[in-house]
Design an enzyme around this catalytic site. Structure first.
Site, PDB file in Angstrom:
ATOM      1  N   SER A 117      53.916  28.839  54.380  1.00 32.97           N
ATOM      2  CA  SER A 117      54.080  29.488  53.078  1.00 32.97           C
ATOM      3  C   SER A 117      54.476  30.935  53.342  1.00 32.97           C
ATOM      4  CB  SER A 117      52.754  29.458  52.313  1.00 32.97           C
ATOM      5  OG  SER A 117      52.796  30.338  51.194  1.00 32.97           O
ATOM      6  N   TYR A 175      43.555  31.810  50.953  1.00 36.42           N
ATOM      7  CA  TYR A 175      44.778  31.046  51.256  1.00 36.42           C
ATOM      8  C   TYR A 175      45.604  31.785  52.299  1.00 36.42           C
ATOM      9  CZ  TYR A 175      49.099  28.388  50.184  1.00 36.42           C
ATOM     10  OH  TYR A 175      50.234  27.604  50.250  1.00 36.42           O
TER      11      TYR A 175
END
Ligand code: NDP
Ligand code: 8X3
Length: 249
Positions: free
Chosen positions: A135, A148
């Protein structure tokens, strides 16, 4: 046509994983789909047809990983570590440890468990490939993203180390790092709050799961000597995680 060998896709029950399974099958791979929602992956495998297979998989559970990999057998050539996601957008001051642990277990330990389980077969295939869906959160911090961010930064480090440890072996290591992709990601992140999830994509044209899957298939079908180490891809309207242009009526 399934002449490219077997490709395993984790988290193939929705979003990027489902689209990747379809794209790799179309590119000539025999795909094996894994996720916890068995009925979903079975339906997707049936729709793909041919040699597509689906088996239940929870990447946070070593025994589930072992059973899944026993079905895969020894002939895996491509592993797509896609299973993952975010839980919440809480600041560090009120961080929920359970969510942090679940994010780490899925996005980091899941990558470890799957890669470790299939690595020998990938090496012995003579042309193995580990592709991990990271990501932009793997290298860009943002408020509320710490749990995250930490998980995706860690997964990126694991892939970096793998690339170093495997140099000289016939295995490529690639990381695809997308920005905003409209999938079930935000619905999961916000615990089923559809309005909050929709707001993430409000006023922009986000990437689609197919946009990312197309890149995964491209990376997986380069000649064996070509290792695309990292791809960063975002919607045109997103310059940073936090810098998004939104058209407002
Ligand atoms: P989705 O929520 O649509 O898909 C997530 C997939 O992961 C589902 O198939 C889910 O299946 C699976 N999964 C979750 N936990 C587990 C588990 N413990 N074991 C096995 N499978 C699991 O989101 P995306 O498609 O967007 O996410 C795919 C990947 O892309 C994730 O790693 C995410 O972090 C990453 N990503 C997403 C972006 C986005 O904006 N959407 C941007 C950048 C990266 P099931 O629940 O059936 O197990
Ligand atoms: C998903 C992208 O911006 O929500 O990995 O972290 S972001």
């Amino acid at each position: 046509m399934n002449g490219r060998g077997t490709a395993v896709v984790t988290g193939a029950s929705s979003g990027i994983g489902a689209a990747t399974a379809r794209a790799l099958a179309a590119a000539g791979f025999s795909v094996v789909l894994g996720a916890r929602r068995a009925e979903r992956i079975e339906a997707i495998a049936e729709e793909i047809g041919g040699a597509a297979r689906a088996y239940p998989l929870d990447v946070t559970d070593q025994s589930s990983v072992d059973s899944f990999c026993a079905h895969v057998g020894a002939d895996c050539r491509v592993l797509v570590n896609n299973a993952g996601g975010a839980l919440g957008l809480d600041p560090i001051a009120t961080a929920d440890e359970t969510k942090w642990q679940r994010m780490h277990d899925t996005n980091v330990m899941g990558v470890l468990r799957m890669t470790r389980a299939l690595l020998r077969g990938l090496i012995e295939s003579g042309d193995g490939h580990v592709i991990t869906i990271g990501s932009v959160a793997a290298f860009e911090a943002y408020a509320g993203g710490a749990g995250y961010n930490a998980a995706k930064h860690a997964a990126r480090a694991v892939m970096d180390v793998l690339r170093i440890e495997l140099v000289g072996r016939p295995v490529r290591v690639s990381e695809i790092d997308p920005g905003l992709v409209e999938t079930e990601f935000s619905l999961v992140r916000f615990d089923g709050d559809q309005a909050r999830a929709d707001a993430v994509y409000d006023g922009i044209t986000p990437l689609t799961a197919d946009d990312v899957a197309e890149v995964v298939a491209f990376v997986a079908t380069r000649p064996s000597h070509v290792d695309i180490d990292q791809v960063v891809m975002r919607p045109r309207d997103q310059a940073r995680v936090w810098l998004v242009h939104r058209d407002k009526p």
